[in-house]
Enzyme design. Structure first.
Site, PDB file in Angstrom:
ATOM      1  N   ASP A  11       0.849  -1.191   0.000  1.00  0.00           N
ATOM      2  CA  ASP A  11       0.000   0.000   0.000  1.00  0.00           C
ATOM      3  C   ASP A  11       0.889   1.247   0.000  1.00  0.00           C
ATOM      4  OD1 ASP A  11      -1.710   2.086   0.617  1.00  0.00           O
ATOM      5  OD2 ASP A  11      -2.611   1.102   2.351  1.00  0.00           O
ATOM      6  N   ILE A  12       0.760   2.056  -1.029  1.00  0.00           N
ATOM      7  CA  ILE A  12       1.632   3.229  -1.185  1.00  0.00           C
ATOM      8  C   ILE A  12       1.447   4.242  -0.050  1.00  0.00           C
ATOM      9  CG2 ILE A  12       0.097   4.673  -2.622  1.00  0.00           C
ATOM     10  CD1 ILE A  12       2.585   5.188  -4.436  1.00  0.00           C
ATOM     11  N   ASN A  25      -7.122  12.116 -11.324  1.00  0.00           N
ATOM     12  CA  ASN A  25      -7.844  12.433 -12.565  1.00  0.00           C
ATOM     13  C   ASN A  25      -7.757  13.938 -12.782  1.00  0.00           C
ATOM     14  OD1 ASN A  25     -10.178  13.752 -11.267  1.00  0.00           O
ATOM     15  ND2 ASN A  25     -10.589  11.695 -10.484  1.00  0.00           N
ATOM     16  N   GLY A  33      -9.784   3.816  -6.242  1.00  0.00           N
ATOM     17  CA  GLY A  33      -8.450   3.247  -6.391  1.00  0.00           C
ATOM     18  C   GLY A  33      -7.422   3.881  -5.473  1.00  0.00           C
ATOM     19  N   VAL A  34      -6.214   4.049  -5.991  1.00  0.00           N
ATOM     20  CA  VAL A  34      -5.126   4.576  -5.169  1.00  0.00           C
ATOM     21  C   VAL A  34      -5.394   6.036  -4.783  1.00  0.00           C
ATOM     22  CG1 VAL A  34      -3.581   5.249  -7.087  1.00  0.00           C
ATOM     23  CG2 VAL A  34      -2.616   4.526  -4.907  1.00  0.00           C
ATOM     24  N   ASP A  35      -6.071   6.764  -5.647  1.00  0.00           N
ATOM     25  CA  ASP A  35      -6.434   8.163  -5.384  1.00  0.00           C
ATOM     26  C   ASP A  35      -7.311   8.241  -4.119  1.00  0.00           C
ATOM     27  OD1 ASP A  35      -6.787  10.875  -5.788  1.00  0.00           O
ATOM     28  OD2 ASP A  35      -8.114  10.678  -7.520  1.00  0.00           O
ATOM     29  N   THR A 123      -3.349   1.512 -14.619  1.00  0.00           N
ATOM     30  CA  THR A 123      -3.614   0.071 -14.804  1.00  0.00           C
ATOM     31  C   THR A 123      -4.808  -0.449 -14.018  1.00  0.00           C
ATOM     32  OG1 THR A 123      -2.162  -0.721 -13.017  1.00  0.00           O
ATOM     33  CG2 THR A 123      -1.153  -0.353 -15.176  1.00  0.00           C
ATOM     34  N   GLY A 124      -5.531   0.455 -13.337  1.00  0.00           N
ATOM     35  CA  GLY A 124      -6.726   0.041 -12.599  1.00  0.00           C
ATOM     36  C   GLY A 124      -7.968   0.487 -13.354  1.00  0.00           C
TER      37      GLY A 124
HETATM   38  N1  AR6 Z   1      -1.338   1.443  -3.030  1.00  0.00           N
HETATM   39  C1  AR6 Z   1      -0.706   1.160  -4.173  1.00  0.00           C
HETATM   40  N2  AR6 Z   1      -1.343   0.867  -5.326  1.00  0.00           N
HETATM   41  C2  AR6 Z   1      -2.691   0.838  -5.286  1.00  0.00           C
HETATM   42  C3  AR6 Z   1      -3.443   1.121  -4.121  1.00  0.00           C
HETATM   43  C4  AR6 Z   1      -2.701   1.439  -2.949  1.00  0.00           C
HETATM   44  N3  AR6 Z   1      -3.301   1.753  -1.807  1.00  0.00           N
HETATM   45  N4  AR6 Z   1      -4.765   1.008  -4.431  1.00  0.00           N
HETATM   46  C5  AR6 Z   1      -4.844   0.660  -5.726  1.00  0.00           C
HETATM   47  N5  AR6 Z   1      -3.608   0.541  -6.247  1.00  0.00           N
HETATM   48  P1  AR6 Z   1      -6.253   3.099 -10.067  1.00  0.00           P
HETATM   49  P2  AR6 Z   1      -5.922   4.504 -12.643  1.00  0.00           P
HETATM   50  C6  AR6 Z   1      -3.192   0.191  -7.617  1.00  0.00           C
HETATM   51  O1  AR6 Z   1      -7.565   2.548 -10.473  1.00  0.00           O
HETATM   52  O2  AR6 Z   1      -6.093   3.228 -13.398  1.00  0.00           O
HETATM   53  C7  AR6 Z   1      -9.382   7.002  -9.621  1.00  0.00           C
HETATM   54  O3  AR6 Z   1     -10.779   7.045  -9.444  1.00  0.00           O
HETATM   55  C8  AR6 Z   1      -4.154  -0.589  -8.474  1.00  0.00           C
HETATM   56  O4  AR6 Z   1      -4.044  -1.988  -8.191  1.00  0.00           O
HETATM   57  O5  AR6 Z   1      -6.093   3.611  -8.698  1.00  0.00           O
HETATM   58  O6  AR6 Z   1      -4.802   5.418 -13.033  1.00  0.00           O
HETATM   59  C9  AR6 Z   1      -8.826   8.346 -10.047  1.00  0.00           C
HETATM   60  O7  AR6 Z   1      -9.501   9.409  -9.435  1.00  0.00           O
HETATM   61  C10 AR6 Z   1      -3.661  -0.281  -9.878  1.00  0.00           C
HETATM   62  O8  AR6 Z   1      -2.628  -1.182 -10.267  1.00  0.00           O
HETATM   63  O9  AR6 Z   1      -5.776   4.293 -11.059  1.00  0.00           O
HETATM   64  C11 AR6 Z   1      -9.038   8.320 -11.531  1.00  0.00           C
HETATM   65  O10 AR6 Z   1     -10.362   8.708 -11.872  1.00  0.00           O
HETATM   66  C12 AR6 Z   1      -3.035   1.116  -9.734  1.00  0.00           C
HETATM   67  O11 AR6 Z   1      -3.015   1.390  -8.337  1.00  0.00           O
HETATM   68  C13 AR6 Z   1      -8.838   6.873 -11.900  1.00  0.00           C
HETATM   69  O12 AR6 Z   1      -9.104   6.132 -10.709  1.00  0.00           O
HETATM   70  C14 AR6 Z   1      -3.797   2.192 -10.450  1.00  0.00           C
HETATM   71  O13 AR6 Z   1      -5.179   1.957 -10.339  1.00  0.00           O
HETATM   72  C15 AR6 Z   1      -7.401   6.596 -12.286  1.00  0.00           C
HETATM   73  O14 AR6 Z   1      -7.304   5.270 -12.761  1.00  0.00           O
END
Ligand code: AR6
Length: 177
Positions: A11-12, A25, A33-35, A123-124
């Site tokens: 977890d970052i 975004n 997600g991570v955001d 990638t999410g």
């Molecule tokens: N720590 C590290 N990596 C993580 C964590 C965490 N706590 N949680 C998820 N990931 P995503 P995107 C990974 O969907 O595809 C948001 O709604 C996850 O497994 O977070 O760039 C924003 O506001 C994946 O591999 O980001 C945008 O609208 C990676 O983080 C949109 O999602 C990225 O997944 C961005 O989509």
């Protein structure tokens, strides 16, 4: 492969580094997600600074990056970058993803940041193919570091097993120099 590049799974929001990168975004107002995880763990100060940036420059375009405090996180700063939404590789999506890594690192240097951690941007929820995204991330960061001496450590932090294995392969098969 540059020896300053490290790989971790987890977890970052837990990382004690100068800066963590957020896969944000264009609105900079948070999301899933991570955001979502970063805003939840980091608290209101991060969102307040994001809103101030948004009021000043109208959000953050895809491929660009902005910086805020780390709020309640162990990290001192959060660098918010906006990855491309995958739609089959059209409209420059690979270049835009590379820009996320380059622009985040440039912002890190401008802010005297020495240790930085990246999630697997796009990638999410944005559905960028994980294998392509990992290759772009590793080669862009490695190329960038060849012309930089101030960054001390770049951590790729993978949340899911699939990404972790892809990075493990990429980082172990390329020769160290
Ligand atoms: N720590 C590290 N990596 C993580 C964590 C965490 N706590 N949680 C998820 N990931 P995503 P995107 C990974 O969907 O595809 C948001 O709604 C996850 O497994 O977070 O760039 C924003 O506001 C994946 O591999 O980001 C945008 O609208 C990676 O983080 C949109 O999602 C990225 O997944 C961005 O989509």
């Amino acid at each position: 492969m540059d020896k300053r590049i490290k790989l971790q799974q987890g977890d970052i929001t837990k990382l004690n580094v100068d800066a963590i990168v957020n896969a944000a975004n264009t609105s900079l107002l948070g999301g899933g997600g991570v955001d979502g995880a970063i805003h939840r763990a980091g608290g209101k100060q991060i969102l307040d600074e994001c809103i101030a940036i948004r009021n000043k420059q109208g959000g953050c375009p895809t491929g660009e990056a902005v910086i805020t405090t780390g709020g309640n996180l162990p990290a001192k700063y959060v660098i918010h970058t906006v990855g491309p939404v995958w739609n089959g590789g059209k409209s420059n999506q690979r270049e835009l993803l590379a820009n996320c890594y380059r622009n985040s690192l440039n912002l890190a240097i401008d802010n005297h940041i020495k240790t930085i951690a990246f999630p697997n941007i796009s990638t999410g929820i944005y559905h960028f193919p994980k294998s392509d995204a990992a290759e772009i991330a590793v080669s862009t960061v490695n190329d960038f570091l060849q012309n930089n001496e101030t960054i001390e450590e770049v951590i790729f932090i993978c949340f899911d097993d699939e990404n972790y294995k892809l990075y493990e392969n990429l980082l172990s098969t390329k020769k160290a120099h």
